[in-house]
Design a protein around this motif. Structure first.
Motif, PDB file in Angstrom:
ATOM      1  N   LEU A  58       0.806  -1.226   0.000  1.00 19.62           N
ATOM      2  CA  LEU A  58       0.000   0.000   0.000  1.00 19.62           C
ATOM      3  C   LEU A  58       0.836   1.272   0.000  1.00 19.62           C
ATOM      4  O   LEU A  58       0.375   2.319  -0.422  1.00 19.62           O
ATOM      5  N   ARG A  62       3.527   6.169  -2.711  1.00 26.79           N
ATOM      6  CA  ARG A  62       3.122   7.210  -1.764  1.00 26.79           C
ATOM      7  C   ARG A  62       4.297   8.128  -1.432  1.00 26.79           C
ATOM      8  O   ARG A  62       5.458   7.761  -1.622  1.00 26.79           O
ATOM      9  N   THR A  63       3.969   9.309  -0.886  1.00 26.69           N
ATOM     10  CA  THR A  63       5.013  10.247  -0.477  1.00 26.69           C
ATOM     11  C   THR A  63       5.461   9.898   0.940  1.00 26.69           C
ATOM     12  O   THR A  63       4.735   9.253   1.689  1.00 26.69           O
ATOM     13  N   GLU A  66       2.951  10.731   3.556  1.00 29.42           N
ATOM     14  CA  GLU A  66       1.808   9.809   3.522  1.00 29.42           C
ATOM     15  C   GLU A  66       2.184   8.481   4.170  1.00 29.42           C
ATOM     16  O   GLU A  66       1.378   7.863   4.866  1.00 29.42           O
ATOM     17  N   ASP A  69       1.808   8.485   7.864  1.00 28.11           N
ATOM     18  CA  ASP A  69       0.417   8.292   8.298  1.00 28.11           C
ATOM     19  C   ASP A  69      -0.023   6.841   8.119  1.00 28.11           C
ATOM     20  O   ASP A  69      -0.734   6.293   8.951  1.00 28.11           O
ATOM     21  N   ILE A  70       0.380   6.264   7.003  1.00 25.53           N
ATOM     22  CA  ILE A  70      -0.134   4.928   6.684  1.00 25.53           C
ATOM     23  C   ILE A  70       0.465   3.866   7.603  1.00 25.53           C
ATOM     24  O   ILE A  70      -0.252   3.052   8.176  1.00 25.53           O
ATOM     25  N   ARG A  73      -0.866   2.832  11.021  1.00 21.28           N
ATOM     26  CA  ARG A  73      -2.051   1.964  11.126  1.00 21.28           C
ATOM     27  C   ARG A  73      -1.705   0.497  11.182  1.00 21.28           C
ATOM     28  O   ARG A  73      -2.583  -0.344  11.252  1.00 21.28           O
ATOM     29  N   ILE A  74      -0.438   0.189  11.112  1.00 19.41           N
ATOM     30  CA  ILE A  74      -0.071  -1.195  11.294  1.00 19.41           C
ATOM     31  C   ILE A  74      -0.429  -1.613  12.707  1.00 19.41           C
ATOM     32  O   ILE A  74      -0.856  -2.732  12.947  1.00 19.41           O
ATOM     33  N   CYS A  75      -0.279  -0.705  13.642  1.00 13.95           N
ATOM     34  CA  CYS A  75      -0.520  -1.091  15.022  1.00 13.95           C
ATOM     35  C   CYS A  75      -1.065   0.064  15.831  1.00 13.95           C
ATOM     36  O   CYS A  75      -0.456   1.125  15.880  1.00 13.95           O
ATOM     37  N   GLY A 165       0.882  14.891  19.685  1.00 15.72           N
ATOM     38  CA  GLY A 165       0.441  14.400  18.379  1.00 15.72           C
ATOM     39  C   GLY A 165      -1.032  14.558  18.085  1.00 15.72           C
ATOM     40  O   GLY A 165      -1.509  14.098  17.062  1.00 15.72           O
ATOM     41  N   ILE A 169      -3.561   7.584  19.786  1.00 11.39           N
ATOM     42  CA  ILE A 169      -3.454   6.524  18.781  1.00 11.39           C
ATOM     43  C   ILE A 169      -3.411   7.199  17.416  1.00 11.39           C
ATOM     44  O   ILE A 169      -4.280   8.012  17.097  1.00 11.39           O
ATOM     45  N   HIS A 170      -2.422   6.870  16.623  1.00  5.72           N
ATOM     46  CA  HIS A 170      -2.215   7.480  15.316  1.00  5.72           C
ATOM     47  C   HIS A 170      -2.097   9.009  15.390  1.00  5.72           C
ATOM     48  O   HIS A 170      -2.875   9.746  14.793  1.00  5.72           O
ATOM     49  N   PRO A 171      -1.116   9.465  16.148  1.00  2.00           N
ATOM     50  CA  PRO A 171      -0.893  10.910  16.222  1.00  2.00           C
ATOM     51  C   PRO A 171      -0.607  11.489  14.833  1.00  2.00           C
ATOM     52  O   PRO A 171      -0.197  10.768  13.921  1.00  2.00           O
ATOM     53  N   VAL A 172      -0.824  12.794  14.695  1.00  2.00           N
ATOM     54  CA  VAL A 172      -0.827  13.378  13.349  1.00  2.00           C
ATOM     55  C   VAL A 172       0.323  14.346  13.076  1.00  2.00           C
ATOM     56  O   VAL A 172       0.456  14.834  11.955  1.00  2.00           O
ATOM     57  N   ARG A 175       6.176  14.738  11.006  1.00  2.00           N
ATOM     58  CA  ARG A 175       6.375  14.997   9.581  1.00  2.00           C
ATOM     59  C   ARG A 175       7.857  14.887   9.258  1.00  2.00           C
ATOM     60  O   ARG A 175       8.695  15.131  10.132  1.00  2.00           O
TER      61      ARG A 175
END
Ligand SMILES: Cc1cc2nc3c(=O)[nH]c(=O)nc-3n(C[C@H](O)[C@H](O)[C@H](O)COP(=O)(O)OP(=O)(O)OC[C@H]3O[C@@H](n4cnc5c(N)ncnc54)[C@H](O)[C@@H]3O)c2cc1C
Ligand code: SF4
Ligand code: SF4
Ligand code: SF4
Ligand code: SF4
Ligand code: FES
Lengths: 443, 659, 288
Positions: A58, A62-63, A66, A69-70, A73-75, A165, A169-172, A175
Motif C-alpha cells: 500500500l 506514496r510520499t 503519507e 500516516d499509513i 495503522r499497522i498497530c 500528536g 493513537i495514530h498521532p498526526v 512529519r
C-alpha cells in the motif's frame, strides 16, 4: 525475587495437544499449538491468523509524509514506533538536518508511547496472569486502587501523546523535517504532575511485580537491540547482540532475513548465519544497554535483583518492562524540564532517490524499515520488519522449553501457563501480520 | 475601576484626541489589566492574526499585515511597525461574547424527579483591544438578536454586561472589506469606549464614554496636533475611498427575495462544500444547537449551547427529512438571511461587511459576487428606440428659440421634432449635425412638449456655429441616446448633485423632474461651480425656481468679481462642513474628469459609496450608437453603455489615465 | 457491583476483524472512566482485554476492523445473529480501512507478490466495511474512533436515548475551537470540508490538512472541492484525487472521486508480477 517451584516431573503423557484457538490479552489474533507425540514435542507453533493488510504494497507510490500516516495503522498500540522508524529513514536519506529540540520532542513522544504500551501490558494484559484473574477489569473488584492507579499512570502517557500528536493513537504531527506543530512549554509543564505521579506508581509497580512468584524457566536466548553510547535507545544507535553483532542499523539485511512459514500470515525473521532465533524487547535492551538507563530505572533494576533472571526467564520480562516504564517517565520529566521550543519546528527538505533504512526501538523491540525511494520522493519498494515477527522464532523455541516445564501440570493449567509465557513477549500480532516483504519488479 | 483615583483631568473632555506613541500602548494594557480585565487583542498565531489574551504589547502584531482574497489569507510583513496595520483575521469578539460551547443548564434526574439549574456564567471582565467599526456593529447586532427581547440569552447578557472596547478606526482595508456598503465602517461612530486611529505618527486616542475618559486621563497623553488629526482623518477617509461601495445595498433585500428560483443558487451550490466555515467566522451568525453531556446513567446532564450552522445537513431536520436537503437551499438560506430576511427580523441586515466569510470560505465563494449575480442592481434604464439610429441618418428639427446663457454658451430650443424624442430621459444626449461639420454629442438639457433644449458652449468651430444659429434654422438630430440618471433608484432617498460649468446642462432635466414631483425625492442638494459668476448657467433656476422648490442650492466660483459675495473655491468645498449623512444618499456628478475624481473621493468620505455615486463621462463620439468605436473606455462604449455610470460599475477604470 | 437497583447491565462484546486494534484500544484508553463503563455494562467477550470468553448473545457488540477474509465473512453473519445492537467502530469497520486500497488492485496478483507461498494465505479479494455484509445499527467513525464519541454512544446506550453524533464538517469543529484554517492561511489541501466531524479537528489544530479519517460526511461535495483544488489552485487532478485515497477511500463518494481522478495510487492498484525477491524466496521455501 522468587521463582515459583515447579512440581516434581510427573510421568510425561505420551500423546497430548495443547491448543489455544485464539490467544487473549495480546494485540491481534494468534493461536498456540503444541503437539506432544510419544513424550516428544513434535510441534510448537504460534499461529497467526490475523488477516493480512498488505502494508508494504500500500505504501508504494506514496510520499514520505503519507507513509508516516499509513504505517502508523499497522498497530494501534505502537503507532509512534512506525512513524519514528519511517521518519528517520527518510530524513537520513534526504539529508534533513533537524533542530535539536525536534529530536528531543521525538524522544518525548517515544516516552509517551512506551508509557502507554508498557503500562497497558503490565497492568491490563499481563498482571492478571500473575494474580489469577481473567482480566484487569475482574482484578479491579479486589484490587481497585491498584487498577485505578494503573489507569491513571497510563493516562499520563496518553496525555503526553495527545499533546504532542493530537491523539494518542495514530498521532498526526510527525512529519519529515520535524513537527507540524510543536508544543508550548506551558502545555508540557502542565503534564508534569501527572507524569511525576506516574513515575511513583511505576516505581511501586516494579517493586510489586518483582515480588510476584515467577514460574521457573531457563533458556539463554540470543539478544538483539539498538545501543547508543549516551542514551537509552529509542531512535538512534547501532544494532548489537549478546554474541557480538555490532552493525549500523541500515545494514539490518546483512545479518537478518525474513521467510514465510506455513500456518502464519506473518513472515518470520532469522539470522543469515543459521543460528536462527533471537530475542528483542525489554529484556534484550535492559541486558544489552542497561548502563544507559535513567538512574532511577537503574536503581529499580538493581533493587529488584532481577538483572540476571531477566535474561534467562522470559516470565521475568514483566520486571524489565517495569524498569523501562520508570525510565520513560523519568526521561519524559527531564525532557520537559529542559524543553526549549524548536526554532525550526519543520525543516524544509527535498526528496532524493535512494534507499532509506532505519531502525528504532518499539516498545516490543527493534523495528526496521527500508524504503526504495525514487527521485520524486515516491516509494517504489518497502520492507517493514516488526519486532513480533522477529521474536516469533524465539517464542516458539521458548514454547518447547516451557512445555517441558508444564507437561506435568493438569492440562488446563498447562495451557494457561503456555499462554502466559507467550504473553510475556507482549506479542503484537497486528504488527506481525502486516509485514510481508514485498519487492516489486519495476520492469 | 480599581485604578488609582484619576488625577483631575488636566484638559477638558472635549479637547479632542490625544497622541500616544506606539510604545504607549503598554501603559494602556496595564491600566486595563489593573482594572481586573482580561485584554483580548490581536496576536500572530498559526499563520494568521487572531484574537487572544494579551498581557504584553510584545504580543501585538507589530509590523504585520495580511494579504486577503476570496479563499485566501497570508500573513505578510509590513514595511513599517504599525501595531494595527492588519485587517481582520478569522476570530472575532464573538468567541468571547458568544463562545462556541457554553454550558447553559445542569439537569438531574433521580427517582422520577427532575431538576434544572441554569448555569449562570461568571464571565471574566473583558476589554477588547483593536476591534474595528464593523465588529462593533456586529456586537450591536448581537445585542439586538440575543438581548433585544422578548427573550434574552442570559449567558450572552452576562458576558456583554461589562465589556470595555478600545476600538481602532481602519486605516487599512482588504479587498474583502465592504463595511462601507453595509454602513458599518470604517469610521468609529459609536459603541466603543476609546477610539484609536493609528497613523505613521503613532496613535490618536479619543474617549467616547466616561470609562474611556478615565482611561485617557490616566494615560496623561498630550493633545494631538491639528496635523496629526488631519492625517488621521485623511487615512480613514482614504480607506473608505479605497473600499468603495462594492455591494448595492439599497433595494437588495427586495431584489434578493424576488429570486428564490434563480439558477445561480444551483450554480453556487456546485461550488459550495456546505462546510459551514462562513457561518462560523461570521461575527453575527448566532445559530446554535443544544448538545448534552451526560454521565453514563443519564442522570446528571449538562446542556451546552453549541455553535451550529445552517449548512449542517441536520440543521433543518424534522421527522421525515430536512427542510433544506439540497445545498442550494442551504446556501440560499445563508445569503438571504444575512442580506435580506434579517432586516425583517431585526431591523438591520445581518451582515456588517467584515468580509470574513469571503476570505475564509475554503473554496473562495464571495457572497458579494453571488448577491450581485442573483440580485443585480436594476439594469440601466431601458434605452428607448432612438430616432435616426443609423450612421448616416438624422431627423430634422427647427430652432424655435435661442437664449444666450453666458458669453460663450447658448441654449437652443428645438421643436417640430419627431415625438419619439420626447420619451427621452434625463441624462441622455443627442448627436447634433450641421451638414459640413462633424456630428457632435450634446446633452439634452430639457425636454419640452414638442421637442427638446440643448445648451452649447462654443468650444470649437462646430459648437460655435451651433451657438450662432437663429430661430427657424434647422439642424439634424439623432437621439435620444445613451443611459440616463437612475431617478427610480433615488426615489424616496436623498440626492446630492455636484457639477461645474457646462456640466449643469445634462443635470437640468433631473432638477426639472425634482421640481415636477418634489415629493418623490428626499432632500436634494445642488453644488455647482463656475469659473466666474458670469459663467453660471441657468441663473433663473439657480436663484429662483430651484430654491423655491425646496432644493438646496450652493454655488461657488473660481474667481469672484465685485458682485459676488458667495464662496470662492472648488466645488467640493461647498460640502466640507455639511452635516448631512451620506449613508443612504445618492450622488450625481458631472464635470471635467479631474473634478469628478476629486468629487467622488470627497463623497465617499461622507459615506456615499461607489454604487450610489453616478457620473456622466465625456469621450470623443462620432456615431453615438456603438458603431464607430471612438468612445470606448475599457470594455465600455460610453455612447451606449453610458454616458451615465455608477462608480461601482466603472471600477478602477474610473480616473485611470490612458484608457 | 454498585447500584443495587440498577437494571440488568447490557451485555457487551468487542470483536476484531482486519484492523490495527487502535479502536478497541480506545475503549481501554477511557482510563479513569473505564471502570465506570465496566460497572454499567457487562463485558462478556473482549479477547484483547480478558481471557474470559463468551459466544454471546450480546446486547451490544462492537466490531472493529474490516471484513477481509472468508473466515471473517462467515463470522460476522453469525455474530449479527447473536447481537441486538451492532456497532461498527473505526474506519476499518465503517469504510474498509486503509487496507481497502487494495480493492483497486487485482487481489491474486497482490497476494502472490507478497507471499512466497500464496496458497497458505486465505484472504478475500476485497476489504469491506461491515455494513456491506450485515445490517449495522450504529457506527463510530474515525481512525481511530474518538473517546468522547465512544462515551457518548455508551451513555446513550445505557439510557436508551439517541446518541448525539453530529453530522457536521470538520471545518465547523475547527472553527469552534478557534483554529486557523490551514487551507486558507497556508494553502494546504484539507479534506475537512468533506469529512465528517467528530475528531475535534485534530489535524488543522496541529497545523496540517485533514486527511479524512472520519470519512465522507453526508452529501459531501467532493467534486466541488476537487474542482477548487484543480481549477482554482492549479493542483494536478491525480494529486488532488489521491488525497482521498486514504483511510476511508472505499467509502462513497470518495471512491468514485478517486476513480474519476485516475484511480488509487499505484501501489494499491497494479497487478503485481512476481518480483525477483519473492521468486527467490519461493525457491528457498521450496528447497526446505
Ligand atoms: C455625451 C456628451 C454630451 C455632451 N453634451 C454637451 C452639451 O450639452 N453642451 C456642450 O456644449 N457640449 C457638450 N459635449 C461636448 C461637446 O460634444 C464638444 O464640446 C464638442 O464636440 C466640441 O466640438 P467642436 O467641433 O465645437 O470643437 P473642437 O475644436 O473640435 O473641440 C473642442 C473640444 O471638444 C472635444 N471634442 C471634439 N469633438 C468631439 C466629439 N465629437 N465628441 C466629444 N468631444 C469632442 C475636443 O477633444 C476638444 O477638447 C458633450 C459631449 C459628450 C460626449
Ligand atoms: S456575512 Fe460575511 S461579510 Fe457579512 S458579517 Fe458575516 S462574515 Fe462578515
Ligand atoms: S460558502 Fe464557502 S464557507 Fe460557506 S459553506 Fe459554502 S464552501 Fe463553506
Ligand atoms: S480504524 Fe484505524 S485505528 Fe481503528 S482499527 Fe482500523 S486502522 Fe486501527
Ligand atoms: S482532522 Fe481529519 S484526518 Fe485529522 S483526525 Fe480529524 S477527521 Fe481524521
Ligand atoms: S460614439 Fe461611436 S461607438 Fe460610441
Amino acid at each position: 525475587m522468587t521463582e515459583r517451584p515447579t512440581p516434581t516431573p510427573a510421568p510425561v503423557p505420551e500423546d497430548r495437544t495443547y491448543a489455544v484457538g485464539e490467544l487473549t490479552r495480546v494485540e491481534g489474533e494468534g493461536s498456540l499449538h503444541l503437539v506432544v507425540r510419544g513424550g516428544e514435542i513434535v510441534e510448537a507453533r504460534l499461529g497467526i491468523f490475523e488477516a493480512p493488510r498488505y502494508f508494504e504494497a500500500l505504501v508504494v507510490d506514496r510520499t514520505p509524509d503519507e507513509v508516516i500516516d499509513i504505517v502508523a495503522r499497522i498497530c494501534g498500540i505502537c503507532p509512534v514506533a512506525y512513524q519514528m522508524s519511517a521518519v528517520h529513514a527518510f530524513e537520513d536519506l534526504f539529508g534533513v538536518a533537524i533542530d535539536p529540540s525536534v529530536r528531543a520532542l521525538r524522544r518525548l513522544l517515544y516516552c509517551g508511547e512506551w508509557i502507554e504500551s508498557h503500562a497497558l501490558h503490565i497492568w491490563l494484559l499481563h498482571a492478571p496472569d500473575f494474580l489469577g484473574y481473567p482480566s484487569a477489569i475482574a482484578m479491579a473488584a479486589d484490587h481497585r486502587e491498584r487498577v485505578e492507579a494503573a489507569l491513571r499512570a497510563k493516562k499520563a502517557g496518553n496525555d503526553l501523546l495527545r499533546l504532542l500528536g493530537g491523539r494518542p493513537i495514530h498521532p498526526v504531527s510527525v512529519r519529515v523535517g520535524g513537527w507540524s506543530r510543536a508544543p508550548r512549554r506551558s502545555e508540557l509543564l502542565a503534564l508534569r504532575p501527572a507524569l511525576a505521579d506516574g513515575l511513583a506508581i511505576a516505581q511501586e509497580t516494579t517493586r510489586f511485580v518483582a515480588s510476584l512468584p515467577m514460574p521457573a524457566f531457563a533458556r539463554e536466548p540470543r539478544l538483539v537491540s539498538l545501543r547508543h553510547p549516551d542514551e537509552y535507545p529509542f531512535n538512534h544507535g547501532r544494532i548489537v547482540s549478546s554474541d557480538g553483532i555490532d552493525i549500523p542499523m541500515a545494514d539490518w539485511r546483512s545479518i537478518f532475513e525474513e521467510h514465510q512459514v506455513e500456518g502464519s500470515n506473518a513472515l518470520h525473521a532469522r539470522t543469515l548465519d543459521g543460528k536462527g532465533a533471537y530475542l528483542l524487547g525489554p529484556a534484550a535492551r535492559v541486558t544489552l544497554t542497561g548502563g544507559t538507563l535513567h538512574p532511577l530505572a537503574r536503581e529499580a533494576l538493581d533493587q529488584s535483583g532481577f538483572a540476571e533472571l531477566i535474561r534467562t526467564n522470559i516470565y521475568a520480562s514483566i520486571v524489565a518492562r517495569g524498569v523501562e516504564l520508570i525510565h520513560a517517565y523519568a526521561e519524559a520529566l527531564d525532557l520537559i524540564d529542559a524543553y526549549v521550543p524548536p526554532s525550526v519546528p519543520l525543516a524544509a527538505w527535498e526528496p532524493r532517490a535512494g534507499v532509506a533504512a532505519w531502525a528504532t526501538e518499539a516498545p516490543r523491540g527493534l523495528l526496521f524499515h527500508r524504503y526504495v525511494v525514487d527521485d520524486r520522493g515516491r516509494i517504489r519498494e518497502a520492507q517493514i520488519v516488526p519486532p513480533t515477527s522477529q521474536n516469533q522464532a524465539a517464542i516458539e523455541a521458548d514454547l518447547v522449553v516451557a512445555a517441558r516445564e508444564v507437561l506435568a501440570l493438569p492440562h488446563a493449567e498447562a495451557t494457561h501457563r503456555l499462554e502466559q509465557m507467550i504473553r510475556s513477549y507482549d506479542p503484537c500480532i497486528s504488527c506481525a501480520t502486516h509485514f510481508l516483504d514485498l519487492t516489486i519488479d519495476r520492469a | 475601576m480599581v485604578m488609582t483615583p484619576p488625577p483631575p483631568a488636566p484638559l477638558p473632555a472635549l479637547a479632542g484626541p490625544r497622541f500616544l506613541s506606539r510604545d504607549g500602548i503598554q501603559p494602556l494594557l496595564d491600566l486595563l489589566r489593573a482594572d481586573g480585565r482580561r485584554v483580548i487583542g490581536p496576536t500572530v498565531a498559526d499563520g494568521a492574526i487572531v484574537m487572544d489574551e494579551i498581557v504584553s504589547a510584545d504580543q501585538l502584531p507589530r509590523g504585520w499585515g495580511d494579504d486577503q482574497a476570496p479563499g485566501r489569507y497570508r500573513l505578510v510583513r509590513r514595511e513599517d511597525d504599525r501595531l494595527f496595520g492588519y485587517n481582520l483575521g478569522p476570530s472575532s469578539p464573538k468567541a468571547w461574547t458568544f463562545p462556541s460551547l457554553v454550558p447553559i443548564s445542569r439537569a438531574t434526574r433521580s427517582e422520577g424527579k427532575v431538576t434544572f439549574d441554569p448555569v449562570l456564567p461568571e464571565p471574566p471582565k473583558i476589554a477588547f483591544l483593536g476591534i474595528r467599526a464593523c465588529e462593533i456593529a456586529a456586537l450591536r447586532i448581537h445585542d439586538r438578536v440575543l438581548q433585544g427581547g422578548p427573550f434574552v440569552d442570559t449567558d450572552y447578557a452576562a458576558r456583554r454586561a461589562d465589556t470595555l472596547i478600545v476600538a481602532v478606526g481602519c486605516t487599512v482595508s482588504a479587498p474583502t472589506c465592504f463595511c462601507t456598503s453595509m454602513g458599518s465602517g470604517p469610521e468609529l461612530t459609536a459603541g466603543h469606549d476609546l477610539a484609536i486611529v493609528e497613523t505613521e505618527d503613532g496613535l490618536l486616542v479619543e474617549a467616547a464614554t466616561p470609562a474611556g475618559e478615565t482611561l485617557l486621563a490616566a494615560l496623561a497623553a498630550r493633545v494631538a496636533t491639528p496635523e496629526e488629526r488631519a492625517r488621521a482623518t485623511h487615512e480613514v477617509a482614504a480607506t473608505r475611498a479605497r473600499i468603495g461601495d462594492p455591494v448595492a445595498l439599497p433595494g437588495l433585500k427586495e431584489r434578493l427575495l424576488a429570486q428564490p428560483d434563480h439558477p445561480r443558487w444551483a450554480e453556487v451550490a456546485e461550488r459550495c462544500i456546505t462546510c459551514g466555515s462562513c457561518t462560523s467566522v461570521c461575527p453575527t451568525c448566532f445559530c446554535t444547537s443544544v448538545t448534552q453531556t451526560t454521565d453514563l446513567a443519564g442522570a446528571d446532564v449538562v446542556m451546552n449551547r453549541t455553535w451550529d450552522s445552517c449548512f449542517s445537513p441536520s440543521f433543518a431536520k424534522v421527522a421525515g427529512g430536512s427542510f433544506r436537503s439540497r445545498p442550494r437551499d442551504r446556501y440560499r438560506q445563508w445569503l438571504t438571511h444575512k442580506l435580506a430576511t434579517w432586516e425583517d427580523q431585526f431591523g438591520t441586515p445581518g451582515c456588517v461587511g467584515c468580509g470574513r466569510c469571503v476570505t475564509w470560505c475554503p473554496v473562495g465563494i464571495d457572497l458579494r459576487e453571488e448577491a450581485a449575480a442573483i440580485a443585480p442592481v436594476r439594469p440601466p434604464e431601458p434605452v428607448i428606440a432612438p430616432v435616426a439610429a443609423t450612421p448616416g441618418a438624422f431627423a430634422v428639427g427647427r430652432v424655435s428659440a435661442v437664449r444666450s446663457e453666458t458669453a460663450d454658451t447658448t441654449t437652443l430650443a428645438i421643436d417640430r421634432l419627431d415625438p419619439a424624442f420626447a420619451a427621452g430621459r434625463p441624462g441622455q444626449f443627442a448627436m447634433v449635425d450641421l451638414p459640413g461639420f462633424p456630428p457632435l454629442p450634446i446633452s439634452i438639457s430639457r425636454f419640452t412638449a414638442d421637442g427638446l433644449v440643448l445648451t452649447i458652449r462654443g468650444a470649437g468651430p462646430a459648437t460655435r456655429v451651433l451657438c450662432g444659429l437663429q430661430p427657424g434654422d434647422e439642424v439634424g438630430l439623432r437621439g435620444p441616446l445613451g443611459t440616463a440618471w437612475p431617478l427610480d433608484r433615488v426615489a424616496g432617498r436623498d440626492l446630492v448633485i455636484v457639477t461645474g460649468g457646462i456640466g449643469l446642462a445634462p443635470l437640468r432635466p433631473v432638477l426639472d423632474a425634482v421640481v415636477a414631483d418634489r415629493e418623490r425625492f428626499g432632500s436634494v442638494r445642488l453644488y455647482y461651480g463656475a469659473r466666474t459668476p458670469a459663467d453660471l448657467l441657468f441663473r433663473d433656476e439657480l436663484e429662483g425656481i430651484w430654491p423655491h422648490a425646496g432644493i438646496e442650492v450652493a454655488l461657488t466660483v473660481d474667481r469672484a468679481g465685485s458682485d459676488w459675495s458667495g464662496p470662492v473655491g472648488v466645488v467640493t468645498h461647498l460640502f466640507d462642513r455639511a452635516t448631512w449623512d451620506g449613508s443612504a444618499t445618492h450622488a450625481f456628478v458631472c464635470g471635467p474628469e479631474r473634478m469628478m475624481q476629486a468629487t467622488v473621493a470627497a463623497l465617499a468620505a461622507r459615506g456615499i459609496g461607489a454604487a450610489r455615486t453616478w457620473v456622466t463621462l465625456e469621450r470623443h463620439m462620432e456615431c453615438g450608437i456603438g458603431l464607430c468605436g471612438h468612445c470606448q473606455m475599457g470594455s465600455l462604449f460610453i455612447c451606449k453603455d453610458g454616458p451615465v455610470f455608477s462608480i461601482a460599475q466603472l471600477g478602477d477604470t474610473f480616473g485611470r489615465e490612458g484608457i | 457491583m454498585a447500584s443495587s437497583a440498577a437494571p440488568a447491565r447490557p451485555r457487551v462484546g468487542v470483536v476484531k476483524m482486519a484492523s490495527c486494534d487502535g479502536c478497541q484500544l480506545t475503549i481501554l484508553d477511557l482510563e479513569e472512566r473505564l471502570l465506570d463503563v465496566t460497572e454499567r455494562f457487562e463485558i462478556l467477550d473482549f479477547p484483547e482485554a480478558s481471557s474470559a470468553r463468551s459466544a454471546g448473545p450480546f446486547d451490544v457488540l462492537f466490531i472493529e476492523g474490516s471484513i477481509s477474509d472468508p473466515h471473517q465473512a462467515e463470522r460476522i453473519v453469525e455474530l449479527r445473529a447473536r447481537t441486538r445492537y451492532l456497532v461498527t467502530i473505526g474506519a476499518c469497520a465503517t469504510a474498509g480501512g486503509i487496507q481497502a486500497l487494495r480493492n483497486w488492485g487485482d487481489h491474486a496478483a497482490f497476494r502472490d507478490a507478497v507471499y512466497a507461498r500464496p496458497e497458505w494465505v486465505a484472504s478475500l479479494d476485497r476489504s469491506l466495511p461491515v455494513a456491506d455484509l450485515v445490517p449495522v445499527d450504529a457506527e463510530l467513525r474515525g481512525c481511530p474512533i474518538d473517546p468522547d464519541q465512544l462515551l457518548e454512544l455508551l451513555a446513550a446506550l445505557a439510557t436508551g436515548r439517541r446518541p448525539q453524533l453530529r453530522d457536521e464538517s470538520v471545518c465547523q469543529e475547527c472553527k469552534r475551537r478557534g483554529a486557523v484554517c490551514v487551507a486558507v492561511a497556508k494553502g494546504v489541501p484539507c479534506l475537512g470540508q468533506v469529512t465528517q466531524g467528530g475528531c475535534g479537528a485534530i489535524c488543522p489544530r496541529y497545523g496540517r490538512g485533514c486527511y479524512g479519517c472520519f470519512g465522507p460526511r453526508e452529501g459531501a461535495n467532493v467534486d466541488g472541492l476537487l474542482r477548487h483544488l484543480t481549477a482554482d489552485l492549479g493542483h494536478d487532478p491525480a494529486e488532488a484525487g489521491r488525497l482521498l485515497a486514504g483511510f476511508t477511500a472505499w467509502a462513497q463518494p470518495f471512491r468514485s472521486a478517486i476513480d474519476a481522478t485516475g484511480g488509487a495510487p499505484e501501489g494499491s492498484r497494479r497487478s503485481l508480477p512476481m518480483a525477483p525477491e519473492a521468486a527467490r524466496r519461493a525457491a528457498q521455501e521450496g528447497a526446505r
